[in-house]
Design an enzyme around this catalytic site. Sequence first.
Site, PDB file in Angstrom:
ATOM      1  N   ARG A 177       0.842  -1.196   0.000  1.00 52.41           N
ATOM      2  CA  ARG A 177       0.000   0.000   0.000  1.00 52.41           C
ATOM      3  C   ARG A 177       0.877   1.246   0.000  1.00 52.41           C
ATOM      4  NH1 ARG A 177      -1.973  -0.055   4.767  1.00 52.41           N
ATOM      5  NH2 ARG A 177      -0.634   1.618   5.539  1.00 52.41           N
ATOM      6  N   LYS A 222      -8.298   6.327 -19.286  1.00 53.26           N
ATOM      7  CA  LYS A 222      -8.617   6.850 -20.603  1.00 53.26           C
ATOM      8  C   LYS A 222      -7.403   6.771 -21.538  1.00 53.26           C
ATOM      9  CE  LYS A 222     -12.627   7.889 -18.696  1.00 53.26           C
ATOM     10  NZ  LYS A 222     -12.407   7.849 -17.241  1.00 53.26           N
ATOM     11  N   TYR A 235     -16.791  17.324 -15.663  1.00 51.16           N
ATOM     12  CA  TYR A 235     -17.184  15.915 -15.749  1.00 51.16           C
ATOM     13  C   TYR A 235     -18.201  15.604 -14.650  1.00 51.16           C
ATOM     14  CZ  TYR A 235     -16.633  10.924 -14.694  1.00 51.16           C
ATOM     15  OH  TYR A 235     -16.860   9.611 -14.395  1.00 51.16           O
TER      16      TYR A 235
END
Length: 382
Positions: free
Chosen positions: A53, A203, A106
């Site tokens: 992590r 994306k 967005y």
Amino acid sequence: MDKDVQQGFETLAIHAGQEPDPTTGAVVPPIYQVSTYKQDGIGGLRGGYEYSRSANPTRTALETCLAEIEGGTRGLAFASGLAAEDALLRTLCKPGDHVVIPNDAYGGTYRLFAKVAEPWGVAFDPVPLGDVAAVRAAVRPETRLIWVETPTNPLLGIADIATLAAIAHDAGALLVVDNTFASPYLQQPLALGADIVVHSTTKYIGGHSDVVGGALVVKDAELGERLTFHQNAMGAVAGPFDAWLTLRGIKTLAVRMDRHCTNAEAVVEMLTRHPAVRQILYPGLPDHPGHEVAAKQMKAFGGMVSFRMASEEEAVRVCERTELFTLGESLGGVESLIEHPGRMTHASAAGSPLEVPADLVRLSVGIEDVDDLLRDLTRALG
């Protein structure tokens, strides 16, 4: 390799953070699918790794590459773009603070501000970021961030990064730029004065619709340390396989973006001649209100195209009739996508000041044969 020589984008995308593996000579960084690491005595960490992590070698390779291609000092990889945004807000804002956001942001970003940050106590104002006077008027003494998307999603609005950076800094605030639509290949916000770059690496950076991720890249090293602390403390990090997939995508980002842009320009040219299309939203068009700014700060105009039909029914019909353009959310993959933002990606903004036009269609133009794409759209438009 001479580290003192400034390397080109394509070289950095392939090599930054990706030295051959010292044990095997593998030219691609391994997937370190591991949660913990052997320590050479208490506190004796090998390469600084103790628990994945906090840090993982595959994620480190990705974060190093992201920083290099955006021209920053520190890159941070997250489990999603919204996880990156949430970590940024919780690091830099507290109850009572204020943020300026685009009035066509967005939908997921708007939802984060309206449903999570505002109940926590962070106020925000949606503002047309192309209107410099409106931005100045919206800034308050408690404004901590001016949050920019350029181009915006889905209306393809353009904001002048350098001008907004000056406004933010004069007010003692930071400028955040969501660079997802442009990608680091087409636009370099940090070089234009921004303090922080945000990406949905799902994306264009990932580019193959097979991984979800997000990223932050910062200019200031101390800010990078603060964000790294919160990244670890909050824990929404990119897993090693996701980091590996994203890093693989970066290697071809430049050549993919060139093709995305070329295909999008051909699609726009066809749409300008089609009688069923009422309006085209694309910063590459000379009559786009942000065209001159986009031409100044972008290498090309991107692979996203939006257009408006005569009615919502016609917009929905076009979305349902394409075959090569797949009806689906997201964007930036090698395949072309079509969607109805009002009913899909931006449904969360319905009824708000950020509600998008019901007659709007959004295209993510892929890298297929452009003649095939044009035939598919022409048939769907009727």
